[in-house]
Design a protein around this motif. Structure first.
Motif, PDB file in Angstrom:
ATOM      1  N   ILE A   1      50.232  32.085  41.839  1.00  0.00           N
ATOM      2  CA  ILE A   1      48.691  31.967  41.581  1.00  0.00           C
ATOM      3  C   ILE A   1      47.321  32.262  42.768  1.00  0.00           C
ATOM      4  CG2 ILE A   1      47.215  30.951  39.613  1.00  0.00           C
ATOM      5  CD1 ILE A   1      49.096  31.495  38.458  1.00  0.00           C
ATOM      6  N   ALA A   2      46.270  33.071  42.333  1.00  0.00           N
ATOM      7  CA  ALA A   2      45.076  32.353  43.766  1.00  0.00           C
ATOM      8  C   ALA A   2      43.563  32.540  42.839  1.00  0.00           C
ATOM      9  CB  ALA A   2      44.839  34.429  43.533  1.00  0.00           C
ATOM     10  N   GLY A   3      43.209  31.238  43.263  1.00  0.00           N
ATOM     11  CA  GLY A   3      41.891  30.725  43.142  1.00  0.00           C
ATOM     12  C   GLY A   3      40.524  31.370  43.670  1.00  0.00           C
ATOM     13  N   SER A   4      39.669  32.062  42.686  1.00  0.00           N
ATOM     14  CA  SER A   4      38.902  32.638  43.522  1.00  0.00           C
ATOM     15  C   SER A   4      37.356  31.560  43.595  1.00  0.00           C
ATOM     16  CB  SER A   4      38.288  34.025  42.919  1.00  0.00           C
ATOM     17  OG  SER A   4      37.651  33.710  41.468  1.00  0.00           O
ATOM     18  N   SER A   5      36.335  32.573  44.493  1.00  0.00           N
ATOM     19  CA  SER A   5      34.679  31.971  44.851  1.00  0.00           C
ATOM     20  C   SER A   5      34.465  31.906  43.706  1.00  0.00           C
ATOM     21  CB  SER A   5      34.241  32.703  45.892  1.00  0.00           C
ATOM     22  OG  SER A   5      34.254  33.639  45.930  1.00  0.00           O
ATOM     23  N   LYS A   6      34.890  32.547  41.645  1.00  0.00           N
ATOM     24  CA  LYS A   6      33.889  33.072  40.833  1.00  0.00           C
ATOM     25  C   LYS A   6      34.834  32.060  40.153  1.00  0.00           C
ATOM     26  CE  LYS A   6      31.450  37.183  42.034  1.00  0.00           C
ATOM     27  NZ  LYS A   6      31.361  38.562  41.707  1.00  0.00           N
ATOM     28  N   GLY A   7      35.723  31.286  40.274  1.00  0.00           N
ATOM     29  CA  GLY A   7      36.352  30.571  39.343  1.00  0.00           C
ATOM     30  C   GLY A   7      36.930  31.475  38.363  1.00  0.00           C
ATOM     31  N   LYS A   8      37.880  32.492  39.409  1.00  0.00           N
ATOM     32  CA  LYS A   8      38.511  32.801  37.835  1.00  0.00           C
ATOM     33  C   LYS A   8      40.334  32.588  39.078  1.00  0.00           C
ATOM     34  CE  LYS A   8      35.959  36.814  36.927  1.00  0.00           C
ATOM     35  NZ  LYS A   8      35.917  38.440  37.148  1.00  0.00           N
ATOM     36  N   LEU A   9      41.026  32.278  38.012  1.00  0.00           N
ATOM     37  CA  LEU A   9      42.407  32.206  38.048  1.00  0.00           C
ATOM     38  C   LEU A   9      43.196  33.797  38.488  1.00  0.00           C
ATOM     39  CD1 LEU A   9      43.552  29.246  36.778  1.00  0.00           C
ATOM     40  CD2 LEU A   9      43.256  29.324  38.936  1.00  0.00           C
ATOM     41  N   TYR A  10      43.773  34.156  39.473  1.00  0.00           N
ATOM     42  CA  TYR A  10      43.817  35.508  39.238  1.00  0.00           C
ATOM     43  C   TYR A  10      45.703  35.022  39.073  1.00  0.00           C
ATOM     44  CZ  TYR A  10      39.836  37.513  40.436  1.00  0.00           C
ATOM     45  OH  TYR A  10      38.464  39.009  39.725  1.00  0.00           O
ATOM     46  N   MET A  11      46.965  35.808  38.776  1.00  0.00           N
ATOM     47  CA  MET A  11      48.182  35.899  38.631  1.00  0.00           C
ATOM     48  C   MET A  11      48.511  36.598  38.840  1.00  0.00           C
ATOM     49  SD  MET A  11      48.108  33.559  34.819  1.00  0.00           S
ATOM     50  CE  MET A  11      46.796  32.458  34.588  1.00  0.00           C
ATOM     51  N   TYR A  12      50.406  36.945  39.976  1.00  0.00           N
ATOM     52  CA  TYR A  12      50.344  37.940  40.130  1.00  0.00           C
ATOM     53  C   TYR A  12      52.195  38.152  39.680  1.00  0.00           C
ATOM     54  CZ  TYR A  12      47.022  38.433  43.353  1.00  0.00           C
ATOM     55  OH  TYR A  12      45.535  38.955  43.527  1.00  0.00           O
ATOM     56  N   ASN A  13      52.732  38.422  39.317  1.00  0.00           N
ATOM     57  CA  ASN A  13      54.323  38.374  39.432  1.00  0.00           C
ATOM     58  C   ASN A  13      55.253  38.438  40.931  1.00  0.00           C
ATOM     59  OD1 ASN A  13      54.349  38.877  36.521  1.00  0.00           O
ATOM     60  ND2 ASN A  13      53.868  40.616  36.683  1.00  0.00           N
TER      61      ASN A  13
END
Length: 390
Positions: free
Chosen positions: A251-263
């Motif tokens: 899981i990566a958090g971003s400066s725009k408040g999103k969570l990006y998920m990777y396998n």
């Protein structure tokens, strides 16, 4: 709402109560002749709240700006670094926090601190471009890397008992082996155009994942010591990383408040994205295998259920932006620090009871869930408080 208590609610059914019925309850107040009696009941309820025993350590207030916090992996000790380059150790308990020692390590801001896996050593990095390894018990300097980077160091992660990695403000990542008695890295690469915000690896220690302010993720093959791949660049900074689902999800958090998920093993492109409040996620930690806690620029700590995606609510809050998060050795407490030189502790044991969330929220409910206050929060839902009056 009154900051009367931060104790845990005993009613599991109220965990997702957003307080939307509170206005009706207030409007339905007693007649004038019963107002005095109602006031007595309110005072009694407030007293009951205030007399409950704390289920977490008290807050720690510091004189200097806090740059990082880190729990000891075995003992009830919290390490705190500051803008002066010092590292302070506290013994924490639900009754009180005791200052154990203060180490003057760096000549400039100490940006990242990490305990070794056995807790015997403390690794620290600084804006002064140095890396130090100190003995926790004796406070003696074990190893010193002077001018280890060409730019100020931003983050550090420990890979095993000998190898660790650092990332700097210019996007350079270096690997170090403490067995080598020199200040030369065993590997170096620069694939990013902005600061390295976070570095993680899994138990297999095959890949090292690095997030950057340029909006991309760089994957380093630790076995071959080469860059495996670099992800697409997002139009926002990637600020922090975390592993979930027994290391199968990144899981990566971003400066725009999103969570990006990777396998795991598929770091070129995210598999899913989950938007939250449009404020920067400065830090995140896994509370359980399926629940992530994020620290926001708006001062709120939020819990999010990952599979299925669901905002659970606010775990705790600060008056200003929250920069650092960590979780203690047994998972009972998390600690958070903000811009107001204060460290707060939150008891999150109740999250274990919420592991199974089956209902996917409707779109119109998401705003309520973002604002919902969970049992660890200092702010009580109004309806939850007034339920105590009945």
């Amino acid at each position: 709402m009154a900051d009367s208590s931060d104790t845990e609610s005993s009613n599991d059914s109220e965990y997702f109560n957003s307080g939307e019925d509170s206005e009706d309850e207030i409007d339905g107040s007693p007649e004038d002749d019963k107002e005095e009696s109602e006031e007595d009941e309110t005072i009694k309820a407030i007293k009951r709240e205030s007399q409950r025993k704390n289920n977490h350590p008290p807050a720690i207030h510091t004189e200097d700006f806090i740059t990082d916090i880190c729990f000891h992996p075995i003992n009830d000790i919290l390490a705190v670094s500051n803008i002066l380059g010092d590292v302070i150790l506290y013994k924490y308990s639900t009754d009180e926090n005791t200052l154990l020692s203060s180490m003057e390590l760096h000549t400039n801001a100490c940006r990242d601190i990490e305990f070794s896996h056995d807790g015997k050593l403390l690794y620290s990095t600084s804006k002064d471009k140095t890396i130090m390894i100190s003995d926790v018990n004796t406070e003696k300097l074990i190893q010193f890397y002077e001018n280890s980077h060409e730019a100020p160091i931003y983050c550090l992660t420990i890979i095993d008992e000998n190898v660790f990695a650092t990332g700097d403000d210019d996007g350079t990542v270096k690997l170090w082996d403490s067995r080598k008695k020199n200040d030369k890295p065993v590997y170096k690469t620069k694939k990013n155009e902005d600061y390295i915000s976070d570095i993680v690896t899994d138990e297999a220690q095959k890949y090292l994942i690095c997030s950057s302010g340029d909006g991309s993720i760089t994957t380093i093959n630790l076995e071959k010591r080469c860059v495996q791949m670099q992800s697409e660049e997002y139009e926002e900074e990637l600020t922090c990383l975390g592993l979930f689902r027994t290391g199968t999800k990144l899981i990566a958090g971003s400066s725009k408040g999103k969570l990006y998920m990777y396998n795991w093993n598929q770091f070129g492109l995210h598999s899913d994205t989950f938007p939250g409040p449009k404020v920067s996620i400065n830090s995140l930690i896994p509370a359980t295998e399926n629940i992530v806690i994020t620290a926001g620029e708006d001062g709120n700590l939020r819990a999010t259920y990952l599979f299925p995606h669901r905002h659970m609510g606010i775990v705790g809050q600060h008056d200003m932006s929250v920069e650092n998060l960590d979780i203690c050795n047994d998972g009972t407490f998390i600690a958070s620090s903000g811009h107001n030189n204060e460290i707060k502790f939150w008891n999150i044991q109740y999250l274990e009871k919420l592991e199974k969330v089956h209902v996917r929220p409707k779109k119109h409910e998401r705003k309520k869930e973002l604002e919902n206050n969970l049992p660890s929060s200092k702010i009580k839902n109004v309806s939850e408080f007034f339920n105590d009056l009945t």
